[in-house]
Design a protein around this motif. Sequence first.
Motif, PDB file in Angstrom:
ATOM      1  N   THR A 216       0.837  -1.203   0.000  1.00  0.00           N
ATOM      2  CA  THR A 216       0.000   0.000   0.000  1.00  0.00           C
ATOM      3  C   THR A 216       0.872   1.253   0.000  1.00  0.00           C
ATOM      4  OG1 THR A 216      -1.665  -1.218   1.246  1.00  0.00           O
ATOM      5  CG2 THR A 216      -1.867   1.173   1.221  1.00  0.00           C
ATOM      6  N   LYS A 217       1.956   1.219   0.757  1.00  0.00           N
ATOM      7  CA  LYS A 217       2.867   2.355   0.823  1.00  0.00           C
ATOM      8  C   LYS A 217       3.499   2.629  -0.551  1.00  0.00           C
ATOM      9  CE  LYS A 217       6.583   4.130   3.712  1.00  0.00           C
ATOM     10  NZ  LYS A 217       7.507   3.843   4.809  1.00  0.00           N
TER      11      LYS A 217
ATOM     12  N   ARG B 260       1.428   6.975  -6.964  1.00  0.00           N
ATOM     13  CA  ARG B 260       0.271   7.702  -7.499  1.00  0.00           C
ATOM     14  C   ARG B 260       0.618   9.069  -8.092  1.00  0.00           C
ATOM     15  NH1 ARG B 260      -3.016   5.263  -3.079  1.00  0.00           N
ATOM     16  NH2 ARG B 260      -4.138   3.603  -4.120  1.00  0.00           N
ATOM     17  N   PRO B 261       1.416   9.914  -7.436  1.00  0.00           N
ATOM     18  CA  PRO B 261       1.747  11.213  -8.044  1.00  0.00           C
ATOM     19  C   PRO B 261       2.482  11.060  -9.381  1.00  0.00           C
ATOM     20  CG  PRO B 261       2.346  11.212  -5.718  1.00  0.00           C
ATOM     21  CD  PRO B 261       1.942   9.821  -6.070  1.00  0.00           C
TER      22      PRO B 261
END
Length: 118
Positions: A4-5, A11-12
């Motif tokens: 998840t990290k 994402r960016p």
Amino acid sequence: MATTKQKQAARPNITKARAVQSTPAQGKKTPRRSDAMRTAENPLSDKAFAFPAERKEPLTDAAHVRNAIARFDQVEGVSDAERDRAWRRITAAAKKFDVEVSAGDWRELFKGSKAKKR
């Protein structure tokens, strides 16, 4: 599998990549990371090159020294005297960076090559 990290960190970058990909579709110019470095803007001094007047064959590390030896016969527009001086610079750099040079003289590099000797 990504954690998840890792997904949150990515994402960016994904958002930015999608924006850049869609820019040409919208008729806009794609932003560049940076302009290419031109030879005149190169921060290396002339002494860092095997052929300083032409700024050819940089000798900044072992990889560049090996590349300069491999491509020595491809350099055009230089005299034999310039080649002699360049070979001395290359062999000095090879000694400095612990690169083994099998050729004793630069003329040996032209034997069996497709390059034309002046």
